[in-house]
Design a protein around this motif. Sequence first.
Motif, PDB file in Angstrom:
ATOM      1  N   GLU A 169      16.907  -5.540  -5.843  1.00 28.43           N
ATOM      2  CA  GLU A 169      17.088  -4.529  -4.671  1.00 28.43           C
ATOM      3  C   GLU A 169      15.724  -3.689  -5.159  1.00 28.43           C
ATOM      4  OE1 GLU A 169      21.875  -4.760  -4.809  1.00 28.43           O
ATOM      5  OE2 GLU A 169      19.688  -4.153  -6.639  1.00 28.43           O
ATOM      6  N   GLU A 170      15.024  -3.714  -6.005  1.00 29.20           N
ATOM      7  CA  GLU A 170      14.056  -4.013  -6.686  1.00 29.20           C
ATOM      8  C   GLU A 170      12.790  -4.616  -5.996  1.00 29.20           C
ATOM      9  OE1 GLU A 170      14.779  -2.273 -11.199  1.00 29.20           O
ATOM     10  OE2 GLU A 170      14.504  -3.634 -10.978  1.00 29.20           O
ATOM     11  N   GLU A 171      13.433  -6.429  -6.010  1.00 29.17           N
ATOM     12  CA  GLU A 171      12.332  -7.234  -5.102  1.00 29.17           C
ATOM     13  C   GLU A 171      11.904  -6.898  -4.383  1.00 29.17           C
ATOM     14  OE1 GLU A 171      11.124 -11.963  -6.804  1.00 29.17           O
ATOM     15  OE2 GLU A 171      12.707 -10.880  -7.379  1.00 29.17           O
ATOM     16  N   ARG A 172      12.844  -6.090  -3.162  1.00 27.61           N
ATOM     17  CA  ARG A 172      12.831  -6.199  -2.209  1.00 27.61           C
ATOM     18  C   ARG A 172      11.716  -4.845  -2.085  1.00 27.61           C
ATOM     19  NH1 ARG A 172      15.309  -5.826   2.869  1.00 27.61           N
ATOM     20  NH2 ARG A 172      13.659  -5.362   5.099  1.00 27.61           N
ATOM     21  N   GLU A 173      11.825  -3.729  -2.578  1.00 25.20           N
ATOM     22  CA  GLU A 173      10.581  -2.882  -2.522  1.00 25.20           C
ATOM     23  C   GLU A 173       9.320  -3.459  -2.669  1.00 25.20           C
ATOM     24  OE1 GLU A 173       8.834   1.046  -2.555  1.00 25.20           O
ATOM     25  OE2 GLU A 173      11.874   0.116  -1.659  1.00 25.20           O
ATOM     26  N   VAL A 174       9.364  -4.369  -4.442  1.00 24.36           N
ATOM     27  CA  VAL A 174       8.224  -4.938  -4.567  1.00 24.36           C
ATOM     28  C   VAL A 174       7.608  -6.312  -3.178  1.00 24.36           C
ATOM     29  CG1 VAL A 174       7.215  -6.729  -5.622  1.00 24.36           C
ATOM     30  CG2 VAL A 174       8.721  -4.978  -6.628  1.00 24.36           C
ATOM     31  N   LEU A 175       8.121  -6.328  -2.594  1.00 24.74           N
ATOM     32  CA  LEU A 175       7.581  -6.739  -1.117  1.00 24.74           C
ATOM     33  C   LEU A 175       7.266  -6.032  -0.824  1.00 24.74           C
ATOM     34  CD1 LEU A 175       8.322  -9.781   0.403  1.00 24.74           C
ATOM     35  CD2 LEU A 175       9.652  -8.657   0.992  1.00 24.74           C
ATOM     36  N   GLU A 176       8.524  -4.508  -0.003  1.00 21.84           N
ATOM     37  CA  GLU A 176       8.080  -3.210   1.151  1.00 21.84           C
ATOM     38  C   GLU A 176       6.558  -2.728   0.154  1.00 21.84           C
ATOM     39  OE1 GLU A 176       8.791  -2.407   3.273  1.00 21.84           O
ATOM     40  OE2 GLU A 176      10.986  -3.222   3.575  1.00 21.84           O
ATOM     41  N   ARG A 177       6.245  -3.076  -0.876  1.00 13.47           N
ATOM     42  CA  ARG A 177       4.759  -2.704  -1.744  1.00 13.47           C
ATOM     43  C   ARG A 177       3.857  -3.439  -1.576  1.00 13.47           C
ATOM     44  NH1 ARG A 177       6.511   1.640  -6.211  1.00 13.47           N
ATOM     45  NH2 ARG A 177       8.249   3.324  -5.394  1.00 13.47           N
ATOM     46  N   MET A 178       3.847  -4.557  -2.049  1.00 11.84           N
ATOM     47  CA  MET A 178       2.332  -5.232  -2.619  1.00 11.84           C
ATOM     48  C   MET A 178       2.525  -6.829  -1.461  1.00 11.84           C
ATOM     49  SD  MET A 178       2.145  -4.078  -5.317  1.00 11.84           S
ATOM     50  CE  MET A 178       3.118  -3.083  -6.367  1.00 11.84           C
ATOM     51  N   ALA A 179       3.546  -6.682  -0.155  1.00 13.65           N
ATOM     52  CA  ALA A 179       3.078  -8.175   0.561  1.00 13.65           C
ATOM     53  C   ALA A 179       1.654  -7.776   2.097  1.00 13.65           C
ATOM     54  CB  ALA A 179       4.340  -8.522   1.267  1.00 13.65           C
ATOM     55  N   THR A 180       0.861  -6.913   0.431  1.00 12.07           N
ATOM     56  CA  THR A 180      -0.200  -6.831   1.531  1.00 12.07           C
ATOM     57  C   THR A 180      -1.984  -6.685   0.769  1.00 12.07           C
ATOM     58  OG1 THR A 180      -1.734  -4.751   2.831  1.00 12.07           O
ATOM     59  CG2 THR A 180       0.007  -4.744   1.098  1.00 12.07           C
ATOM     60  N   SER A 181      -2.158  -7.471   1.859  1.00 11.05           N
ATOM     61  CA  SER A 181      -4.037  -8.046   0.791  1.00 11.05           C
ATOM     62  C   SER A 181      -4.736  -6.436   0.151  1.00 11.05           C
ATOM     63  CB  SER A 181      -5.021  -8.329   2.047  1.00 11.05           C
ATOM     64  OG  SER A 181      -5.080  -7.455   3.114  1.00 11.05           O
ATOM     65  N   LYS A 182      -4.438  -5.263   0.698  1.00 10.09           N
ATOM     66  CA  LYS A 182      -4.456  -4.443  -0.428  1.00 10.09           C
ATOM     67  C   LYS A 182      -3.592  -3.223  -0.750  1.00 10.09           C
ATOM     68  CE  LYS A 182      -8.948  -1.528  -0.441  1.00 10.09           C
ATOM     69  NZ  LYS A 182     -10.046  -1.072   0.727  1.00 10.09           N
ATOM     70  N   PRO A 183      -2.804  -3.756  -1.429  1.00  9.12           N
ATOM     71  CA  PRO A 183      -1.713  -2.973  -1.996  1.00  9.12           C
ATOM     72  C   PRO A 183      -2.265  -1.372  -2.558  1.00  9.12           C
ATOM     73  CG  PRO A 183      -1.748  -4.409  -3.566  1.00  9.12           C
ATOM     74  CD  PRO A 183      -3.297  -4.832  -3.190  1.00  9.12           C
ATOM     75  N   LYS A 184      -1.785  -0.248  -2.453  1.00  9.97           N
ATOM     76  CA  LYS A 184      -2.328   0.593  -3.464  1.00  9.97           C
ATOM     77  C   LYS A 184      -1.791   0.931  -4.856  1.00  9.97           C
ATOM     78  CE  LYS A 184      -1.832   3.673   1.358  1.00  9.97           C
ATOM     79  NZ  LYS A 184      -0.801   4.912   1.915  1.00  9.97           N
ATOM     80  N   LEU A 185      -2.488   0.968  -5.360  1.00 15.22           N
ATOM     81  CA  LEU A 185      -2.245   1.126  -7.366  1.00 15.22           C
ATOM     82  C   LEU A 185      -2.806   1.968  -7.655  1.00 15.22           C
ATOM     83  CD1 LEU A 185      -3.083  -3.046  -7.134  1.00 15.22           C
ATOM     84  CD2 LEU A 185      -1.010  -1.426  -6.766  1.00 15.22           C
ATOM     85  N   ASP A 186      -3.407   3.400  -6.853  1.00 15.73           N
ATOM     86  CA  ASP A 186      -4.283   4.015  -7.402  1.00 15.73           C
ATOM     87  C   ASP A 186      -3.260   5.466  -7.846  1.00 15.73           C
ATOM     88  OD1 ASP A 186      -6.818   3.054  -6.998  1.00 15.73           O
ATOM     89  OD2 ASP A 186      -6.713   4.083  -4.543  1.00 15.73           O
ATOM     90  N   VAL A 187      -3.740   5.647  -9.156  1.00 13.79           N
ATOM     91  CA  VAL A 187      -2.674   7.293  -9.740  1.00 13.79           C
ATOM     92  C   VAL A 187      -3.358   7.991  -9.994  1.00 13.79           C
ATOM     93  CG1 VAL A 187      -0.455   5.639 -10.372  1.00 13.79           C
ATOM     94  CG2 VAL A 187      -2.302   6.040 -11.601  1.00 13.79           C
TER      95      VAL A 187
END
Length: 336
Positions: free
Chosen positions: A196-214
């Motif tokens: 389940e967590e890996e699927r969520e990682v795929l949704e968030r990070m499978a892009t050339s510019k993931p949103k990493l700002d906090v």
Amino acid sequence: MDTAETTSPGTPAVTSQQIEAASSWVEPLRAEIARVLVGQNQLVDRMLIALLTNGHVLLEGVPGLAKTLTVRTLAACLHGRFQRIQFTPDLLPADVVGTMIYNPREGNFSPRLGPIFANLVLADEINRAPAKVQSALLEAMQERQVTIGETTYTLPNPFMVMATQNPIDQEGTYTLPEAQLDRFLLKVKVDYPTPEEEREVLERMATSKPKLDVEPVMQITQIASSRALVNGIHLDDKVKDYIVSIIQATRHPERIAPHLKNLIRCGASPRGTINLALAAKANAFLQSRDYVIPYDVKSLAPDILRHRILLSYEAEAEGVTTEDIVEQLLDKVEVP
């Protein structure tokens, strides 16, 4: 129950209201980190425990498990400075702590401070660097200062090192000696995410510019005030005895589990006793409690002890791990 008798000498006892007010930053911080990081809740809590106890963390896990992202995100949430040092066989101590640089225009030497001057430092693959570099880093961790030339420089406060090791690829590595391993408060094993967590990682990070700002949710100076309250958290005498019993069991396992006698070459040092008590207090703080319960001790014991127990050759031959040893000892030691 008299809390004044069971806190550290010279440390005033704290109240539940003080802890609840002081720990109000914990949940917003966890929530902000969760905007970027998927899972790894235990890793985040262990890093917070290290910050609250002025300790350091050794991570063991294969590459690609977001160790760098975790530290970088935590530093951004704390409005602190983050530095990553990639340890390699050709690294020199000066590359970590800094050195003196000659200025030909003025004809003198001036200091150039190294990347260790940060609030959170990621020492990536610490066992890739030779012993001199490891010693320079570990000395700075212990002394909280660095001497360059004739001047001593104090490291930032708070200051935490998170060092990583790859448990699979050991070719061309320099194993950390036991005495140096003992300086780490915790050794945390980072595992693969759940499906389940890996699927969520795929949704968030499978892009050339993931949103990493906090966004910063607290000032890093709040850590110092929180530490003062952690020191005053109530530690009952029975819980103290429980901590001592666990540490003693690593040195004399035959008293509670005779079959473990030939599997342990050396048990935990008194530093393990101190660190287990400190970490248990910090864990209670994260749960907004002004007292330690046995579960705090039992849940942290594997991370405190896995790098402080030396296995015998017989244990290694039989494929026994320190996790197996700690689990059996915790099952045998009576919980108050």
